[in-house]
Structures are given as C-alpha cells and as structure tokens.
Write an enzyme that holds these catalytic residues in place. Structure first.
Site, PDB file in Angstrom:
ATOM      1  N   THR A 175      -9.005 -10.094 -10.866  1.00 15.44           N
ATOM      2  CA  THR A 175      -8.033  -9.457  -9.969  1.00 15.44           C
ATOM      3  C   THR A 175      -8.329  -7.968  -9.841  1.00 15.44           C
ATOM      4  O   THR A 175      -8.099  -7.376  -8.788  1.00 15.44           O
ATOM      5  CB  THR A 175      -6.584  -9.678 -10.453  1.00 15.44           C
ATOM      6  OG1 THR A 175      -6.497  -9.306 -11.833  1.00 15.44           O
ATOM      7  CG2 THR A 175      -6.175 -11.131 -10.305  1.00 15.44           C
ATOM      8  N   PHE A 200       0.818  -1.225   0.000  1.00 13.43           N
ATOM      9  CA  PHE A 200       0.000   0.000   0.000  1.00 13.43           C
ATOM     10  C   PHE A 200       0.845   1.265   0.000  1.00 13.43           C
ATOM     11  O   PHE A 200       0.394   2.323   0.423  1.00 13.43           O
ATOM     12  CB  PHE A 200      -0.972   0.016   1.186  1.00 13.43           C
ATOM     13  CG  PHE A 200      -1.802  -1.225   1.320  1.00 13.43           C
ATOM     14  CD1 PHE A 200      -2.628  -1.638   0.285  1.00 13.43           C
ATOM     15  CD2 PHE A 200      -1.747  -1.997   2.469  1.00 13.43           C
ATOM     16  CE1 PHE A 200      -3.391  -2.794   0.391  1.00 13.43           C
ATOM     17  CE2 PHE A 200      -2.504  -3.157   2.581  1.00 13.43           C
ATOM     18  CZ  PHE A 200      -3.330  -3.552   1.542  1.00 13.43           C
ATOM     19  N   GLU A 206      -5.894   2.053  -7.056  1.00 12.86           N
ATOM     20  CA  GLU A 206      -6.027   3.224  -6.192  1.00 12.86           C
ATOM     21  C   GLU A 206      -7.352   3.938  -6.428  1.00 12.86           C
ATOM     22  O   GLU A 206      -7.934   4.500  -5.505  1.00 12.86           O
ATOM     23  CB  GLU A 206      -4.845   4.163  -6.405  1.00 12.86           C
ATOM     24  CG  GLU A 206      -3.549   3.468  -6.038  1.00 12.86           C
ATOM     25  CD  GLU A 206      -2.359   4.397  -5.940  1.00 12.86           C
ATOM     26  OE1 GLU A 206      -1.454   4.082  -5.166  1.00 12.86           O
ATOM     27  OE2 GLU A 206      -2.316   5.424  -6.645  1.00 12.86           O
TER      28      GLU A 206
END
Ligand SMILES: Cc1cc2nc3c(=O)[nH]c(=O)nc-3n(C[C@H](O)[C@H](O)[C@H](O)COP(=O)(O)OP(=O)(O)OC[C@H]3O[C@@H](n4cnc5c(N)ncnc54)[C@H](O)[C@@H]3O)c2cc1C
Ligand code: SF4
Lengths: 318, 726
Positions: B617, B238, B688
């Site tokens: 995904t 992250f 994001e």
C-alpha cells in the site's frame, strides 16, 4: 436537465418529419455529447428522437468503389473495419486518437460530426457566450483561449471544432447524405457541412430543420501514405491542440487537413498545391488570415512544425 | 499512553505481519461494489429526497434578488433552502468562506441555495429555474498584481542573508510560479443527512471525522454530541475532504426543511470553484554559493492569495530544513484574493515549494558545473540549520540520492543539455530531492476480542483509498498474536474513539500508534484476567501464554469478551528531534523535436520514511503521488479568468490530470529505516513525500533534454516551442 418527451423513430423519413414537426426536438444517437449538454442545460430539447434503431449501422461498398458508412456506425466499429484500415487508414487513426474506448463504443458517425464546441465558457451557463445566447457576447475573447481556433473565427466566436474524425473525412472528401422532412435526400460535401461562425455562431451547420444524416460516403480510395498526427497536452484522452492529417502520394502531391485550429475541419486546397515548397509554404497558405489570440498564437508555429514532421515521416516511409 | 521517550523493542518489531506486503483487506468489497460510499447509502427506513445545489454566478458582490417561484412550482419540489430561510448559521474556524452564501457572495460557485425534490432529476431541473439577480462588486483575482501589497505572515531568518548573498561568487536569483490546483478526486463531495428529533446522522465522505462533526455542530449551532458522522469509505480526498464542506451543511439544512433524509452531492463542475484548492504561488529564490559548491546564502520568498481570514500556501517551509547554508531568509506572504478558498492539498507547502526550490538547485548546480546529485550531497546537513543543536531523527537523503542514481543509471545522463536524441525525441534526465515533515497526531482506538477470538478494532480513522484498514488490521494482528483473518476493522464513524484522521501524511503512523496503545491495554486486561504478569505474557498463534500455561484468545476473552480503549499522545520528541521524511525522484523524459510534446519515459522514487508498515500500500501511495506530481509538472492548472474571477476549466475535460498513457514506468524503493522517535510503530508517512519534488525532477529532465528552462508550471509545449531546435 429539462424534462423532455422521447420517441424511437421508425424510419429515417419519419424521424426527419417528426423533428421538423416538433420545434425543440433533437435526434439522439450515442448521446455522449448531447446528454452532457442537456445535464448542464446548454441544450434544452423538449423532445428526443432516438435514431439508434434505424438500421443505419452498416458499412457497405459503393458501386463507385468507395464506402458508405451508416450514420449510426459506432466510432469503434468504423475504426476497426478492415476496409477502412486498408484503404482509409487516415480515418481509422483519427478515430482511434479521439476520446476513450468507452466513448468510441457509444459515439456514432453522425454524432461525431455534429459534436459541439468544447469552449469552457460555452459549458458554463453563467458566462457570456454567443453560441449559447446569441448576441450576449463571447467570454473567450480576451479570456482563456489557449485551446481555441486561430483561423475562420469571428468577433462573435473563436471556438474550434473538436472532432478528429471530421478532419480525416475532410481530407478524404467525404459526402454527407441526409434525409429531409419531406422524404427527399441530399448529398452535402463535408466541406459544406459546417459553417463558420460569422455573427451567427449558434448556427453551426448547413443542415435544415429536421434534416437527418443517414450516411457518410467515402469516394474510391486514393492510395498514398496516410498519417494522422494529433498534438495534445497529455498522451491520450484529450482534445487536439492541433492535429494534422495528410495523404501523400509517391509524386509528392497530397492532401492536408488540420484540426484544432478552426471552427470546422480545416482544409485549403490551394495550400496543397504548395506541398513541393514544404511545410512553411503550405502552412502560410492554410492559415492565411489567421487571427490568433495571445494565448493561442503558438498554434501557428505548431501546425507548421507538426506538418514538417509529418511530411518528413511520409517521405521516409517505404 | 504517552509517547515521550524513543521507542525500544516492542511486539511490532516481530514484523510477522507488519512490514509485509499485504493486499488491502477492503479490496474485495471495493472491487465488487459492496463498499458503500456516501451517496450510495440505502436503508428501507430512509426514503431520501434529493438536494441540488445552486452556486453563485459571480465572484464577488451581492444577491439583489432571488426568485424561487418557478423552482418551487416545479413538480416534486419539497423545499428550497437559502441563507434567507436557513436560520442563523455559524462558521467554523477551519472554513474561510461561508458554506451557504448570500446575500454577500464571497466567491464563484459559492452555494447560495439547495433545491430539494423527490428525485434527483427534479431537484436538478428545478435548481436551474432559480433566478438570481446580482450586484457585482470589484474583486481582486490576480496574484501577480496583488503581490506587492501582500504582507508577511511567516518569517524565518538566520545570519545575514543579504550580505552573504551579495558576497557569494556564484549567485542565482530566479522567480518561479505554480498555478492553482484542484484535488480532482474521483468521488465528489456527497452527504446523506437524516434528523431524528434533535439528533442528526450524516453519511458523508470526509477525511477528518471529528473536525467535520465539530464544525458541523458549530455551523448549525447545535451540540456536537447530537451529531453522528459516518464515513467508512472515501473515494479519494487529497485534502479536499479535510474540512466540512457545503454538501454536509446543505444536506443537514435540507433534511430539516424537507422533514426527511436528504442526499446532496456536488456535481463535478462544482468541485473546482465551490470547494477548496491548492493556491497558486509566486516564488523568488536566491541562492549564493562559494566556488566549492557550498551554499552560503539561501533565500526563499513565496506569495499566495486567499479570501479574507484565509491562510497562505507555505511554500518556503522545506527550504528551512533541506540544505545547509549559514545565512537564510524565508518569507511567506499572503495577498487578498477573491477567488475560491485556498487550502491544503496533498503535501501543502512542500509540493509547490519543492517544485520551485528543486529547479533552483538544478540551476545552481549547473552554474557551479557540479553534478546536481553531488551538489545536493555537498549541501546535506544532519541538523536543523536554524538550530544546529537539534538533530534530524533520521536523515537518509544522501542514501536516497546515491541508491537512486545507481538504480536509474544516472551516469548515462549527459550533463550538457539538449544532446541526447532517440529518433524524433530529445531525451533528458532529471533529479530532485523529496522532503516532507512527519507530524505525530494523537489518536485513539478501541480494540475488543470476543469469544471466537476475533479481534475488532474501532476507531474514527478514515481510509481515503490509502490502506488504513489494512495497516490497522496488521497492527492489531501483530500486537494480539493472531492472523489477519482474525481481525476486523471498523473505521470512519464518530461513534468510535477519535483518531488522527487522514491528512498531512500523519495518518499511517499516528492511527496505528493509537491502535498499538489500545492493544497494549487489551493485552494487559487479558493478562490480568488470566492471572499472568503482563510483562511475561506472550501473544502468539492466537494464544496467550506464560510459563507452562496457555489459552486461546477465545478462551481468555470468555463469553462477554474483553475490550480496551486508549489514546496515543505525544511528548516533546518531535520538538527535540526534527522528524522528516526524505526521498529522491529520478525522471527521464522525451520531448518531441517537432511538437515539443513532453512524455515521461521512466520514473523512480527512493524513499526513506521510517518503517514501511505495508510495502504494497505504501508503494501504491508513492506511485499515485508521483502520478499527481507528473500532473502538476505537465498539465494541471486551474486557469483563472482574471476579469470574472473564477477557475474557467471547471470539469475533467478542461482540468487534465494524467492518464495511464502518460505514466509508462514507475519504480519505488524504500530504504530500510526505523524511527524510534516517531512512535512505537517507528513509522512516518509516505503519502505526501511521494509528490514532493516530482514536478521539479520532471522540469529538470525537460531542461536536460532540450536546454529550455521553464519556470512557470505547468510545463506545456507552448512554453517550449519557440526555443526548440528548428
Ligand atoms: C470526455 C470526452 C472526450 C472526448 N474526446 C474526443 C476527442 O478526443 N476527439 C473527438 O473527436 N471527440 C471526442 N469526444 C466527442 C465524441 O467523439 C462525441 O461525443 C461523439 O462522437 C458524439 O457522438 P454521439 O453519437 O454520442 O452523439 P450524440 O451526443 O447522440 O449527438 C450529438 C449531436 O448530433 C446530433 N445527431 C446525432 N445523430 C444525428 C443524425 N443521424 N442526424 C442528425 N443529427 C444527429 C444530435 O442531435 C446532437 O446534436 C469526446 C467526448 C467526451 C465526452
Ligand atoms: S468562443 Fe464561441 S463558444 Fe466560446 S464563449 Fe465565445 S461564443 Fe461561446
């Protein structure tokens, strides 16, 4: 973690005796609290006495019609026990609201009662904490105290007791049974097990050196509606900001104990007498003398509002 | 290969494998525990010792003395490294604070020593015997107090904002705050370092292999080519693992001191103050609009803090591009704070920026008595508002909002707040726009085909749990005309060509574009070898063919195999076109009437983000990001103790992130989109985008449910309680 020696106790009395003999020793049950604290060197026992093999893992009916819960009964097993679910629903619900499935599989009755504060300053050995280092000061006072206790606190410590199970047991008038190093036994009403911090917040219970909890006894069931309401920031796997345990009888009388607000499971019998007057009256009495910080003053409102909702729920249930 | 004009039709467009929902090819290894993470490396020749880190117990000041006696005498201890005996260390530009502190202390839990012992337990016990005396210095730990002294570090202005704002008949002027956040990834930072003479091998957990290797070389003062950096599996990052961190440097120094390989992991309580975090922000937003709902003035000022030489949280960036309005003023200010180093965390800038902006938009819509979706649509703009000649390459915000509204049954929302009850719950819906830029990054790969027809891709790209392995395999399979079962992918090793790495949601598009480039070269090489004209050769079903000649890839590769390597580089398309990804988040919450506990009931994200290379995904990325956004909205906060200067709740019991029970139902829709300006893959990123705007959608739903507007995140029950209906 400091190096330590380890033994498996062979009997409760032998365990108590060994513990009294060796200063710096501790009992270990599920280890879910103790080991975490040892890794951070908040607890530094030099000797561990493992009590898991003591056959204290049974739940038995008592001649008085209650239940005797062995000190080593796992939280999962206790919550799932058919008699507990039928007669002491409060206890089952409180247990299931705590921790996670994995932890409850390991956590024991005695260990749960004796779990230590969750104050973040207590967990950081670089911070001042009277519980860790008596007399050093309390960093939570004037610091981050949103989760801390509002009543029963002192200028030395404002940590709350984190257990859910203990709140239910307090409402159920449980009795804690112990064995002392000399082999004698003792019965301690749960109200008297935990101490308020005063100026010795590092002394958390009334247990003597080496005293081993062997069981917790619940008196005969008292019926009524059992509700345990835990309020928290996320839906699961979080300690209570506030929890409210009630047992309400058909005539409106009942018992109220609260968690997350005091250094011990909190119950004021005089407050229960005011149940007919409603949640505000009960809360006023229950939290009389509260000394909240700026960050946790909301707990006063929260207890009242939660209690009102819980009483309404009890009243509306068939 | 240079990508400098919009993509035309290419083999990827066949979409036989790319674009299909595909299970992760690394899934079996991960679920069976055979994927080796940094701390797990084992080798008979490596008998690693263990390092345990000692962190500073103060936020700012100096070490007066450090007593290593008891620690050194502890059984099993091999060495102790401190700044005093570590030798001269450099500091890379990408690191703000030194990774081994002392005698000066820059922040709490800055590493000041590593104790090396035979076993992990010995190292930990000995580390706790290191005694340090400090001289404390005054520090600055309170962003609100430092706000007025924070200089501008970035500005953007168009028109006359102040005049337009004061003339606007409808105005909003509000201030919002977001707290510091921790990446709190599952796998803590961990490294194993082994020296062989002057050569160093590091097995680690890092998102950016080449940055890490470069910065380690700069820190140790050795040549980059003496270092091999290996990081094939990463248990989440992250942004927390974008940079070189203390575990790597200390493992390398420890291995040098102990003269044998050393493993160092940061313990969980260290993640919060020792590593980087997303900085807290204060954001003032002013919006002026006409009665027709058109924005005439928009101003977004943001304040954050960092250590000296650090950078700001660029929370006003999205406000430059998201909505129309002729008069604009954006300012980013940076205060000096002596808290741990602030840096990138998933969607830096936009994540906190949209948490504020998209509440402001909701508030403005309410003032105008316009539905918040219609208000956004009314102020949609297809060009860069600061430079109207510059178009968005693709901009489907309106479609995201409209399609989401329909799927979510937005028309059931009561525009008046606090009206809907379901038993004990007050129920509300909220919406927010999602926005995140696309950043093309150059990326290289090597692809080979062997005499069995197996295609192997090697690139130092990383997979931080996102699915890089799988989309890279899909890309290679599509390009070479083979099935996924004929492709192997090796990632995360500095021995491989330098890829884009995982960050800024650029990884998927950029790294696959690099693989595309290498595959084009490999196709050419194979064509030449088989004497085909590369433009005629067809790669399909494991064969290469043209006219009436056909060979299997194995035949074409021959005994020695054929290998090709290339790098994808970019021209100025990203300058000519504004490349961004868009989305809309819809949330329904329930708020308990008694306790004000907030529980999410449903979430929906609609994303328009270029070609979706693997819908499975990609969906995982978006639902993960939505979950993280829920955390930011409802519970995540690194609490600053402003007296001591540190993040107090530095473990996962104190820093709460959502659990399963917090996230009952999530839905994701991807709009059909290809962006020929982004790369030959025509993809952008979603990892994001998924977090951008979620927090505000939740905040707006809470407002719609209760009528209580909270502008300080996280929105916890204590901030609602006093205003809840009795
Ligand atoms: C992440 C996390 C979340 C949690 N969430 C919750 C929650 O929401 N609600 C909640 O109520 N609890 C929660 N807990 C606490 C958990 O319930 C306790 O850790 C557990 O009950 C302790 O039991 P144990 O058997 O593992 O105790 P141990 O760790 O073995 O022992 C705890 C203490 O009790 C002493 N002890 C143990 N047995 C005896 C005995 N027979 N006689 C005398 N002394 C004894 C030990 O010496 C030690 O001091 C959480 C814990 C964790 C780690
Ligand atoms: S509240 Fe108690 S446990 Fe927390 S820092 Fe103060 S003394 Fe320690």
């Amino acid at each position: 973690m400091k190096a330590f020696t380890y033994e498996r106790a062979v009997s409760p009395a032998a365990a108590a005796q060994a513990a009294a003999h060796l200063p710096g020793s501790k009992f270990i049950a599920g280890g879910t609290n103790l080991l975490d604290l040892m890794k951070l060197q908040i607890e530094t026992p030099t000797h561990l006495i493992d009590v898991n093999g003591l056959a204290l893992d049974r739940i038995e009916a008592t001649p008085e019609g209650g239940l005797r819960i062995g000190a080593l009964v796992r939280n999962t097993d206790l919550a799932a026990d058919a008699r507990v679910r039928r007669d002491y629903g409060l206890l089952s619900r409180a247990l299931l609201s705590g921790a996670s499935g994995q932890l409850r599989n390991k956590a024991t009755t005695a260990g749960n009662l004796l779990q230590r504060a969750r104050c973040p300053y207590f967990y950081d050995t670089d911070q001042l904490c009277n519980k860790r280092h008596p007399g050093s000061g309390c960093a939570a006072l004037g610091g981050f105290s949103r989760q801390h206790a509002v009543v029963g606190v002192s200028d030395s410590c404002i940590a709350s007791h984190p257990s859910d199970m203990a709140v239910a047991m307090r409402a159920l008038d449980a009795i804690v049974e112990t064995v002392l190093p000399d082999g004698s036994t003792r019965s301690i009403p749960i109200a008297e097990l935990h101490r308020l911090p005063g100026d010795t917040p590092h002394i958390e219970t009334t247990l003597g050196a080496g005293e081993l909890i062997v069981a917790v006894t619940l008196p005969k069931p008292i019926g009524g509606k059992h509700i345990y309401r835990k309020v928290r920031d996320r839906a699961s796997y979080a300690f209570a900001l506030v929890s409210v345990a009630v047992i309400v009888q058909a005539d409106g009388s009942g018992r109220v104990a609260v968690g997350g607000v005091a250094p011990k499971p909190w119950r004021v019998e005089a407050a229960e007498a005011r149940l007919p007057e409603g949640a505000k009256a009960v809360t006023d009495e229950l939290l009389a003398g509260a000394a909240p910080t700026r960050e946790n003053a909301y707990k006063l409102t929260l207890v009242e509002r939660t209690l009102r909702a819980v009483l309404a729920e009890a009243g509306s249930q068939p | 290969m240079k990508f400098d004009s919009p993509a035309t039709t290419n083999p990827i467009d066949q979409l036989k494998i790319v674009g299909k929902p595909t299970n992760r090819i690394d899934g079996p290894a991960k679920t069976t525990g055979t994927a080796t993470y940094a701390y797990e490396w084992k080798h008979p020749d490596l008998k690693p010792a263990y390092g345990h880190v000692v962190g500073a117990g103060i936020a700012k000041g100096r070490i007066a003395s450090i007593d290593l006696g008891d620690a050194q005498a502890y059984p099993g201890v091999l060495a102790i490294v401190t700044a005093e005996n570590a030798g001269k260390l450099g500091k890379s530009k990408r690191n703000t604070a030194k990774l081994l502190g002392g005698p000066e202390i820059d922040h709490y839990h800055q590493a000041i020593a590593v104790v090396i012992a035979e076993t992990f337990e010995q190292a930990r016990a000995a580390a706790q015997l290191v005694r340090v005396e400090y001289i404390r210095a005054e520090g600055s730990f309170d962003l609100a107090r430092s706000r007025d002294s924070a200089p501008d570090v970035q500005n953007a202005a168009t028109g006359d904002f102040l005049a337009a704002f004061s003339d606007a008949p409808i105005q909003l002027d509000e201030t919002y705050t977001t707290p510091d956040h921790s990446h709190a990834m599952m796998e803590p930072h961990a490294s194993l370092a082994a020296w062989d003479g002057d050569k160093l091998v590091v097995w680690t957990s890092n998102q950016m292999i080449d940055w890490g290797r470069t910065d380690l070389a700069a820190t140790l003062g050795i040549k980059k080519d003496k270092i091999q950096f290996i990081s094939p599996y990463i248990g989440g990052g992250f942004g927390g693992k974008l940079f070189l961190r203390a575990d790597v440097v200390l493992a390398a120094l420890a291995a040098r001191a102990a003269k044998r390989p050393v493993k160092v992991a940061l313990t969980r309580p260290f993640i919060f103050n020792n590593t980087t975090h997303r900085p807290a922000t204060i954001q003032r937003i002013r919006i002026g609009a006409g009665k027709d709902g058109k924005i005439t003035a928009i101003g977004h000022e943001t304040w954050s803090g960092d250590l000296p030489d650090g950078g700001p949280e660029t929370a006003a960036e999205q406000s430059r591009l998201l909505y129309a309005g002729a008069n604009r003023m954006m300012a980013t200010r940076l205060a000096l704070l002596d808290l741990p180093e602030g840096n990138a965390m998933r969607a830096p800038g936009e994540a906190p920026g949209l948490m504020a902006l998209e509440i402001a938009i909701d508030e403005m819509a309410e003032k105008l008595e316009i539905d918040p979706i219609e208000f956004r649509i009314l102020n949609d703009i297809q060009v860069d508002p600061e430079k109207p000649t510059r178009q968005f390459s693709q901009r489907q915000l309106v479609a995201c909002l409209r399609q989401g509204a329909e799927r979510f049954a937005w028309n059931k929302r009561n525009p008046r707040a606090g009206q809907i009850r379901d038993g004990e719950w007050l129920v509300g819906m909220g919406v927010a726009a999602a926005f995140r830029n696309n950043i093309p990054m150059k990326s290289a790969a090597r692809v080979r085909v062997d005499n069995r027809g197996i295609v192997t891709v090697e690139t130092d790209m990383t997979d931080i749990g996102t699915g890089s392995y799988t989309i890279i395999a899909q890309t290679a399979a599509e390009m070479m005309g083979v099935g996924l079962d004929m492709v192997t992918v090796s990632l995360g090793d500095s021995a491989f060509p330098v890829a884009a790495g995982s960050g800024g949601q650029w990884g998927a598009n950029s790294s696959t574009a690099g693989v595309y480039a290498a595959c084009v070269k490999l196709r050419e090489a194979l064509s030449h070898k088989m004497e085909f004209d590369p433009s005629d050769a067809v790669f399909a079903d494991g064969t290469i063919s043209a006219g009436n000649r056909r060979f299997t890839l194995a035949e074409a590769a021959g005994e020695t195999g054929v290998v090709a390597e290339d790098i994808m580089e970019y021209g100025d398309l990203a300058k000519r076109y504004q490349q961004s990804t868009f989305g809309a988040h819809f949330v329904e919450v329930g708020v308990d009437t008694a306790t004000a506990e907030i529980r999410i009931r449903r979430m929906l994200a609609v994303c328009a983000a270029g070609r979706i290379l693997n819908p499975k995904t990609a969906r995982s990325q978006v639902i993960g990001a939505m979950t993280m956004g829920a955390g930011a909205a409802l519970m995540e906060e690194l609490v600053v103790d402003k007296r001591v200067g540190f993040f107090v709740n530095h473990d996962l019991a104190g820093y709460e992130v959502p659990v399963h029970a917090d996230i009952p139902h999530q839905d994701v829709i991807f709009l059909d989109e290809t962006d020929p300006t982004s790369s030959p893959m025509k993809a952008k990123g979603v990892g994001e985008l998924g977090i951008c705007g979620v927090g505000a959608a939740i905040a707006n739903a809470i407002y719609n449910a209760t009528g209580v507007r909270v502008r300080d995140y996280p929105i916890t029950l204590d901030k609602l309680l006093d205003q809840m209906p009795a």
